[in-house]
Design an enzyme around this catalytic site. Structure first.
Site, PDB file in Angstrom:
ATOM      1  CB  CYS A 125     -61.160  52.847 -89.390  1.00 59.35           C
ATOM      2  SG  CYS A 125     -62.089  54.277 -88.831  1.00 59.35           S
ATOM      3  CG  HIS A 259     -60.003  50.759 -86.099  1.00 62.57           C
ATOM      4  ND1 HIS A 259     -59.317  51.954 -85.998  1.00 62.57           N
ATOM      5  CD2 HIS A 259     -61.325  51.091 -86.165  1.00 62.57           C
ATOM      6  CE1 HIS A 259     -60.180  52.957 -86.019  1.00 62.57           C
ATOM      7  NE2 HIS A 259     -61.400  52.454 -86.114  1.00 62.57           N
ATOM      8  CG  ASN A 289     -62.217  55.604 -84.195  1.00 64.76           C
ATOM      9  OD1 ASN A 289     -61.232  55.653 -84.935  1.00 64.76           O
ATOM     10  ND2 ASN A 289     -63.319  54.960 -84.513  1.00 64.76           N
TER      11      ASN A 289
HETATM   12  O1  UT7 Z   1     -63.892  53.537 -86.749  1.00 65.05           O
HETATM   13  C1  UT7 Z   1     -64.617  52.923 -87.767  1.00 65.05           C
HETATM   14  C2  UT7 Z   1     -65.431  51.804 -87.235  1.00 65.05           C
HETATM   15  N1  UT7 Z   1     -66.268  52.278 -86.167  1.00 65.05           N
HETATM   16  C3  UT7 Z   1     -66.615  51.485 -85.186  1.00 65.05           C
HETATM   17  O2  UT7 Z   1     -66.191  50.367 -85.148  1.00 65.05           O
HETATM   18  C4  UT7 Z   1     -67.587  52.030 -84.182  1.00 65.05           C
HETATM   19  C5  UT7 Z   1     -68.654  51.007 -83.924  1.00 65.05           C
HETATM   20  N2  UT7 Z   1     -69.725  51.441 -83.047  1.00 65.05           N
HETATM   21  C6  UT7 Z   1     -69.565  51.737 -81.711  1.00 65.05           C
HETATM   22  O3  UT7 Z   1     -68.473  51.795 -81.203  1.00 65.05           O
HETATM   23  C7  UT7 Z   1     -70.814  51.917 -80.889  1.00 65.05           C
HETATM   24  O4  UT7 Z   1     -71.931  51.486 -81.651  1.00 65.05           O
HETATM   25  C8  UT7 Z   1     -71.052  53.383 -80.427  1.00 65.05           C
HETATM   26  C9  UT7 Z   1     -70.038  53.758 -79.357  1.00 65.05           C
HETATM   27  C10 UT7 Z   1     -70.948  54.327 -81.611  1.00 65.05           C
HETATM   28  C11 UT7 Z   1     -72.438  53.486 -79.815  1.00 65.05           C
HETATM   29  O5  UT7 Z   1     -72.560  52.550 -78.727  1.00 65.05           O
HETATM   30  P1  UT7 Z   1     -73.829  51.574 -78.655  1.00 65.05           P
HETATM   31  O6  UT7 Z   1     -73.674  50.790 -77.435  1.00 65.05           O
HETATM   32  O7  UT7 Z   1     -73.878  50.835 -79.955  1.00 65.05           O
HETATM   33  O8  UT7 Z   1     -75.028  52.584 -78.490  1.00 65.05           O
HETATM   34  P2  UT7 Z   1     -76.286  52.806 -79.446  1.00 65.05           P
HETATM   35  O9  UT7 Z   1     -75.902  53.555 -80.664  1.00 65.05           O
HETATM   36  O10 UT7 Z   1     -77.018  51.500 -79.602  1.00 65.05           O
HETATM   37  O11 UT7 Z   1     -77.152  53.743 -78.524  1.00 65.05           O
HETATM   38  C12 UT7 Z   1     -77.642  53.309 -77.231  1.00 65.05           C
HETATM   39  C13 UT7 Z   1     -78.282  54.496 -76.550  1.00 65.05           C
HETATM   40  C14 UT7 Z   1     -79.264  55.261 -77.438  1.00 65.05           C
HETATM   41  O12 UT7 Z   1     -80.323  55.719 -76.614  1.00 65.05           O
HETATM   42  P3  UT7 Z   1     -81.713  54.923 -76.567  1.00 65.05           P
HETATM   43  O13 UT7 Z   1     -82.233  54.924 -77.974  1.00 65.05           O
HETATM   44  O14 UT7 Z   1     -81.375  53.548 -76.061  1.00 65.05           O
HETATM   45  O15 UT7 Z   1     -82.521  55.734 -75.603  1.00 65.05           O
HETATM   46  C15 UT7 Z   1     -78.476  56.447 -77.922  1.00 65.05           C
HETATM   47  O16 UT7 Z   1     -79.278  57.562 -78.245  1.00 65.05           O
HETATM   48  O17 UT7 Z   1     -77.275  55.454 -76.182  1.00 65.05           O
HETATM   49  C16 UT7 Z   1     -77.624  56.742 -76.710  1.00 65.05           C
HETATM   50  N3  UT7 Z   1     -76.377  57.442 -77.026  1.00 65.05           N
HETATM   51  C17 UT7 Z   1     -75.733  58.205 -76.137  1.00 65.05           C
HETATM   52  N4  UT7 Z   1     -76.006  58.529 -74.854  1.00 65.05           N
HETATM   53  C18 UT7 Z   1     -75.124  59.323 -74.220  1.00 65.05           C
HETATM   54  C19 UT7 Z   1     -75.685  57.452 -78.183  1.00 65.05           C
HETATM   55  N5  UT7 Z   1     -74.578  58.188 -78.064  1.00 65.05           N
HETATM   56  C20 UT7 Z   1     -74.590  58.674 -76.794  1.00 65.05           C
HETATM   57  C21 UT7 Z   1     -73.715  59.512 -76.080  1.00 65.05           C
HETATM   58  N6  UT7 Z   1     -74.024  59.818 -74.794  1.00 65.05           N
HETATM   59  N7  UT7 Z   1     -72.576  60.000 -76.609  1.00 65.05           N
END
Ligand code: UT7
Length: 342
Positions: A125, A259, A289
């Site tokens: 990225c 980004h 993204n």
């Molecule tokens: O492009 C290169 C650089 N990339 C980035 O900068 C991306 C950085 N990361 C992010 O944007 C975020 O971390 C994500 C969008 C990928 C994830 O968001 P988050 O707020 O960090 O969620 P998380 O991974 O901490 O997950 C929170 C909860 C989890 O459930 P539990 O364990 O709390 O029950 C996940 O299983 O959300 C769940 N979850 C989802 N639920 C519904 C993860 N993905 C999804 C989904 N739909 N698509």
């Protein structure tokens, strides 16, 4: 770190600089909104919108290659600059159509650029910022007079369509800019750069090799939360470095173009930097993204919505796999983006 401006009185703005002179984009025609994602993903529109800001993403048809999108975006950037040719091509991608050779020479040939220096950069990225920095260095060192920088990605080819942690986020697209030789006094001059990496985090954004994973499909994976925290920290520090190099106070920044990974990351970086919230460009709602392509795509959208105006102090900042990050600063020039779909 490097700045194109010198401290010497009088000579400050005469120093050669790479000047942004054209902007082009190309998106696949087919849009998938959140409602059209497979039910097996166990996700929903509300989660995706509130956690990422994404409402839809584009996906290329199977017949479309990364090189096709790169050529379209590149041709559009040349049209935007009013040029038929340039002296070199740098292509940022981590979704090449084949492992070898690099795609840039073929893209250069298809664009009719002749036997110019052409090579790929694989900085995930951060690819656009890395490619722009290298292209600017080729110009200011006198090796070439102009460079086409293309960023093209087909993440739909490497993301597991049934992995909700990545499939909802990534999309396909391409963007390109033309850089030409000029001076630091001109609008469009790239005035400061910052690049960095931290290989200890290489597993946080990863596609396994054959030796690492001999069996089964080798999909792209991302440790979302860990990447999130590092993205905010690194983009903030890197953007601050180029702002300091230019002696630009945060409140004078007209456009912060990070980004486009997540609207919450963009807001957090803008807040930490202290730039006006309305200056933060967030244009991922309909494209998701798009990895290296995200900054030029966001620049074109921000031009269309008038968020980006000639004369605006503009800071580009990116973070991605590697881990890698980088920033560049320029005063936005007068130009029209040329866009197409493929
Ligand atoms: O492009 C290169 C650089 N990339 C980035 O900068 C991306 C950085 N990361 C992010 O944007 C975020 O971390 C994500 C969008 C990928 C994830 O968001 P988050 O707020 O960090 O969620 P998380 O991974 O901490 O997950 C929170 C909860 C989890 O459930 P539990 O364990 O709390 O029950 C996940 O299983 O959300 C769940 N979850 C989802 N639920 C519904 C993860 N993905 C999804 C989904 N739909 N698509």
């Amino acid at each position: 770190m490097h700045t194109a401006e010198t401290a010497s009185p009088g000579g400050r703005h005469e120093k050669p600089a790479a000047v942004l002179a054209g902007l082009g984009t190309c998106l696949p025609t087919t849009e998938f909104d959140n409602a059209s994602l497979p039910t097996q993903l166990d996700t929903n529109d509300e989660w995706i919108r509130t956690r990422t800001g994404i409402a839809a993403r584009r996906r290329a048809a199977p017949s479309v290659s990364m090189r096709d999108l790169a050529c379209e975006a590149g041709a559009n950037a040349l049209r935007s600059a009013g040029l038929d040719t340039v002296g070199g091509l740098v292509l940022a991608t981590t979704t090449p159509d084949r492992p070898c050779p690099a795609a840039a020479p073929e893209v250069a040939e298809r664009l009719g650029l002749g036997q110019v220096p052409a090579f790929d950069i694989s900085s995930v990225c951060s690819g656009f910022v890395y490619a722009t920095t290298v292209a600017a260095s080729l110009i200011t060192s006198g090796i070439v007079d102009s460079v086409l920088v293309v960023a093209a990605e087909l993440y739909s080819r490497i993301v597991d369509p049934l992995d909700r942690s990545t499939a909802v986020i990534f999309g396909d697209g391409a963007g390109a800019v033309v850089l030409r030789r000029g001076t630091a006094a001109e609008q469009g001059a790239l005035l400061a750069f910052d690049l960095g990496s931290d290989g200890s985090g290489h597993r946080l954004i990863h596609v396994p090799g054959e030796r690492e994973q001999p069996e089964g499909p080798r999909w792209f994976t991302m440790a979302g939360r860990k990447v999130y925290l590092r993205a905010v920290e690194r983009m903030t520090a890197s953007a601050l470095r180029v702002m300091k190099d230019c002696a630009w106070a945060p409140e004078t920044i007209g456009a912060l173009v990070p980004h486009q990974a997540n609207s919450r990351i963009i807001e957090a970086v803008a807040e930490r930097l202290g730039v006006p919230p309305q200056s933060a460009v967030c244009e991922l709602a309909r494209v998701g993204n798009t990895a290296a392509a995200s900054i030029p795509l966001a620049l074109a959208d921000a031009l269309t919505t008038n968020q980006l105006k000639p004369g605006a102090r503009t800071v580009l900042t990116a973070f991605g796999g590697g881990l890698s990050w980088g920033s560049a600063a320029l005063v936005w020039p007068q130009l029209k983006a040329v866009r197409s779909e493929f």
